[in-house]
Design an enzyme around this catalytic site. Structure first.
Site, short mmCIF file in Angstrom:
data_model
loop_
_atom_site.label_atom_id
_atom_site.label_comp_id
_atom_site.label_asym_id
_atom_site.label_seq_id
_atom_site.Cartn_x
_atom_site.Cartn_y
_atom_site.Cartn_z
N ARG A 1 0.85 -1.19 0.00
CA ARG A 1 0.00 0.00 0.00
C ARG A 1 0.89 1.24 0.00
O ARG A 1 1.51 1.57 1.00
CB ARG A 1 -0.93 0.00 1.22
CG ARG A 1 -1.61 1.33 1.44
CD ARG A 1 -2.68 1.31 2.52
NE ARG A 1 -2.32 0.70 3.78
CZ ARG A 1 -1.69 1.31 4.79
NH1 ARG A 1 -1.29 2.55 4.67
NH2 ARG A 1 -1.44 0.67 5.91
N HIS B 1 -3.80 4.02 4.85
CA HIS B 1 -4.90 3.05 4.98
C HIS B 1 -6.20 3.69 4.51
O HIS B 1 -6.94 3.13 3.71
CB HIS B 1 -5.01 2.58 6.43
CG HIS B 1 -6.19 1.72 6.69
ND1 HIS B 1 -6.30 0.43 6.22
CD2 HIS B 1 -7.35 1.97 7.36
CE1 HIS B 1 -7.46 -0.09 6.60
NE2 HIS B 1 -8.11 0.83 7.28
N TYR C 1 4.25 5.30 11.37
CA TYR C 1 4.61 3.90 11.64
C TYR C 1 5.42 3.24 10.53
O TYR C 1 5.81 2.09 10.67
CB TYR C 1 3.34 3.07 11.92
CG TYR C 1 2.29 3.12 10.82
CD1 TYR C 1 2.37 2.30 9.70
CD2 TYR C 1 1.20 3.98 10.93
CE1 TYR C 1 1.41 2.35 8.70
CE2 TYR C 1 0.23 4.04 9.95
CZ TYR C 1 0.34 3.22 8.83
OH TYR C 1 -0.62 3.27 7.85
#
Length: 391
Positions: A277, A281, A290
């Protein structure tokens, strides 16, 4: 079948995991003797490859425009799919017209290939519709926001097809399969595991298409499984494998084989499409909190669109005028999407009571009458107008 040294957020950096790959990141064919997956794409012409490339480019443009619309306040939320185009467009090209797809909420490429109107795809994210399109028109179910719940629905649908006698007939226009699309994080949900149980013991004609983009929001795959995800399927007795999710041809070949198995009545297949990805998200997420920049750059160099473009050039299928036409089509898509989304007005408030049940329901009818009376009583008082604005 080749081996890949997994890295980044995968299960174990030192592990070597079998990986189906037909095109390298630099756009070269993988030549292996007796490769049954290579045989499944041997019939694809230059026009077929260009069609995949076009669909991937338009899917990326859709993604960019939808993200921009959310940033401008035109959408309440949006789930990005940049980087996962090959894992969606490739398998979508392998589907038969009668096959049914159950997406999660990020399968924009599959919806594009199946012909779902681009504006309709964003009605849910604008908050003006619970779905946005007729599932029966395109054989694509509505987006599902509840993680993993639709995988169980897809399995039940597949079992229904099986009991209707629409598998194993030998008629390519009748034999039907179901594809359930979900992410790596969904494999930790109970519904997905229950679906694998039902599919395995009933030989349901369903393909479990897991797009492992390596991050379940901010949780890496290491927090989801101690083994590569495709082995989850094996634990339930479902034939399983991992495919290079950034290789459109490999994804096409693996899906074609899984569909053939389902159509023939030989049961389910679990596929882990190993991809990445590139974006967040959803637009409410900040992946910089992160993920390391080096990891993102590593995967940008393995962009699935660039890989297919390199293959087209290497095999003499690239044409500058044609490529310019694809770019122009992408620009037109952007204009259509911007105008169409901004023109989507809020539906009548009473529409929330429609299609709750297939037939009239006493409680829903009572609530509709109460709400209609409430609107009539508050009309013109300013109270209702203020509440509408707040909504």
């Amino acid at each position: 079948m080749s081996d890949q040294v997994t890295g980044g957020s995968d299960v174990a950096p030192a592990d070597v995991v079998p990986l189906v790959q037909l095109v390298t990141p630099t756009g070269e064919r993988v030549h292996e003797p007796d490769n049954r997956y290579a045989a499944r794409v041997a019939h694809l012409t230059g026009d077929d490859l260009r069609a995949m490339y076009r669909d991937m480019v338009l899917t990326r443009r859709f993604d960019d425009e939808a993200t921009a619309l959310q940033r401008q306040g035109e959408l309440g939320l949006y789930a990005q799919s940049a980087g996962q185009e090959a894992a969606q467009v490739g398998p979508a090209h392998a589907l038969a017209a009668q096959d049914m797809v159950f997406p999660s909420y990020r399968e924009h490429g599959i919806l594009h290939v199946r012909g779902v109107d681009p504006v309709d795809r964003l009605k849910l994210y604008r908050g003006v519709d619970h779905g946005g399109w007729d599932p029966a028109e395109h054989n694509v179910h509505l987006y599902t926001l509840v993680i993993g719940s639709h995988v169980l629905h897809a399995t039940g649908y597949a079992m229904g097809i099986q009991r209707d006698g629409a598998v194993g007939t030998g008629d390519p226009d009748r034999d039907t399969a179901v594809v359930a699309c979900f992410g790596d994080g969904a494999t930790s949900q109970g519904d997905v595991n229950e679906a694998l149980v039902f599919a395995a013991v009933n030989d349901a004609p369903v393909v479990f298409w897991c797009q492992n983009n390596q991050w379940a929001i901010s949780e890496p795959t290491t927090r989801q499984s101690s083994v590569p995800l495709y082995r989850r399927g094996e634990g339930f007795g479902v034939p399983s494998l991992r495919v290079d999710g950034n290789d459109a041809l490999a994804c096409y070949a693996v899906m074609a084989e899984a569909l053939e198995r389902a159509h023939a009545g030989h049961g389910p297949t679990f596929v882990e499409a190993y991809t990445y990805r590139m974006g967040a998200h959803t637009t409410s997420d900040d992946p910089t909190r992160y993920r390391e920049r080096a990891e993102e750059e590593y995967w940008r160099q393995r962009d699935p669109i660039d890989r297919l473009a390199a293959l087209l050039r290497a095999e003499g299928h690239w044409d500058a005028d044609w490529a310019a036409g694809v770019d122009a089509e992408a620009d037109a898509l952007g204009e259509t999407l911007r105008a169409g989304v901004r023109a989507l007005d809020a539906p009548p408030t009473t529409s929330m009571f429609e299609n709750v049940y297939a037939t009239e329901h006493a409680q829903v009818g009572t609530e509709r009458r109460w709400f209609t009376d409430y609107e009539a009583e508050t009309a013109g008082t300013g109270q209702h107008d203020t509440e509408e604005t707040a909504r």
